[in-house]
Design a protein around this motif. Structure first.
Motif, PDB file in Angstrom:
ATOM      1  N   GLY A 129      42.217  67.635  90.726  1.00  0.00           N
ATOM      2  CA  GLY A 129      42.716  67.770  92.081  1.00  0.00           C
ATOM      3  C   GLY A 129      41.718  68.134  93.156  1.00  0.00           C
ATOM      4  O   GLY A 129      42.087  68.292  94.312  1.00  0.00           O
ATOM      5  N   ILE A 130      40.447  68.255  92.826  1.00  0.00           N
ATOM      6  CA  ILE A 130      39.415  68.579  93.807  1.00  0.00           C
ATOM      7  C   ILE A 130      38.615  67.313  94.107  1.00  0.00           C
ATOM      8  O   ILE A 130      38.285  66.551  93.211  1.00  0.00           O
ATOM      9  N   ARG A 131      38.276  67.116  95.354  1.00  0.00           N
ATOM     10  CA  ARG A 131      37.387  66.017  95.735  1.00  0.00           C
ATOM     11  C   ARG A 131      36.035  66.634  96.026  1.00  0.00           C
ATOM     12  O   ARG A 131      35.919  67.571  96.818  1.00  0.00           O
ATOM     13  N   ASP A 132      34.984  66.122  95.364  1.00  0.00           N
ATOM     14  CA  ASP A 132      33.664  66.706  95.549  1.00  0.00           C
ATOM     15  C   ASP A 132      32.549  65.695  95.349  1.00  0.00           C
ATOM     16  O   ASP A 132      32.786  64.546  94.995  1.00  0.00           O
ATOM     17  N   CYS A 133      31.318  66.144  95.599  1.00  0.00           N
ATOM     18  CA  CYS A 133      30.118  65.347  95.365  1.00  0.00           C
ATOM     19  C   CYS A 133      29.042  66.292  94.846  1.00  0.00           C
ATOM     20  O   CYS A 133      29.244  67.506  94.818  1.00  0.00           O
ATOM     21  N   ALA A 134      27.902  65.745  94.435  1.00  0.00           N
ATOM     22  CA  ALA A 134      26.856  66.605  93.875  1.00  0.00           C
ATOM     23  C   ALA A 134      25.471  66.042  94.165  1.00  0.00           C
ATOM     24  O   ALA A 134      25.266  64.825  94.178  1.00  0.00           O
ATOM     25  N   PHE A 135      24.531  66.961  94.379  1.00  0.00           N
ATOM     26  CA  PHE A 135      23.123  66.665  94.626  1.00  0.00           C
ATOM     27  C   PHE A 135      22.290  67.626  93.802  1.00  0.00           C
ATOM     28  O   PHE A 135      22.797  68.613  93.276  1.00  0.00           O
ATOM     29  N   ARG A 136      20.997  67.367  93.730  1.00  0.00           N
ATOM     30  CA  ARG A 136      20.052  68.344  93.178  1.00  0.00           C
ATOM     31  C   ARG A 136      19.159  68.794  94.327  1.00  0.00           C
ATOM     32  O   ARG A 136      18.744  67.992  95.161  1.00  0.00           O
TER      33      ARG A 136
ATOM     34  N   GLN B 116      26.330  62.689  92.220  1.00  0.00           N
ATOM     35  CA  GLN B 116      27.675  62.111  92.236  1.00  0.00           C
ATOM     36  C   GLN B 116      28.121  61.899  93.674  1.00  0.00           C
ATOM     37  O   GLN B 116      28.049  62.813  94.489  1.00  0.00           O
ATOM     38  N   GLU B 117      28.548  60.696  93.986  1.00  0.00           N
ATOM     39  CA  GLU B 117      29.118  60.415  95.301  1.00  0.00           C
ATOM     40  C   GLU B 117      30.487  61.077  95.396  1.00  0.00           C
ATOM     41  O   GLU B 117      31.057  61.473  94.372  1.00  0.00           O
TER      42      GLU B 117
END
Length: 136
Positions: A116-123, A108-109
């Motif tokens: 209310g949280i701004r985040d991203c995701a990687f594996r 996820q970019e």
């Protein structure tokens, strides 16, 4: 009570790839590396935060689990549903760019979540979900 989080555990199935991700992509320091071959226990953590670590451990090393449980763990790791961790940074966009440049799987970019949280995701190389949220 005075309790802190000292270490959390994530599985690895390729110690070299895991070290490369956590050291070279995320910038963590390698604190310990014991064992041999794929049976290595590696402790990494953020530079300047010696009291907080991640133990990268072989998932099938626990003598108390059955072969069926080992197989289930391996299957869950392959799907990316076994382990995950939540990290934080004050510069989510800059961190995302640096991590993405490490040739990793982006899940996820950077996104503003409805809660209310701004985040991203990687594996990571073992399939573990690594979410990074922005601190404000």
């Amino acid at each position: 009570m005075d309790i802190t989080i000292h270490t959390t555990v994530l599985p690895h199935d390729d110690p070299e790839a895991s070290v490369a991700f956590y050291r070279d992509v995320l910038g963590f320091e390698v604190r310990t590396d014991v064992g041999d071959g794929k049976m290595r226990w590696i402790t990494v953590g953020p530079v300047g935060q010696p009291g907080t670590s991640i133990l990268l451990a072989p998932p099938a090393a626990d003598p108390g689990i059955t072969e069926d449980e080992r197989r289930t763990i391996v299957e869950m790791m392959a799907k990316g549903t076994y382990g995950w961790i939540l990290l934080a940074t004050p510069d989510l966009d800059g961190t995302f760019e640096k991590v993405q440049a490490g040739d990793v799987e982006v899940v996820q970019e950077p996104t503003e979540q409805p809660y209310g949280i701004r985040d991203c995701a990687f594996r990571d190389p073992a399939g573990n979900m690594v979410r990074i949220q922005e601190t404000r």
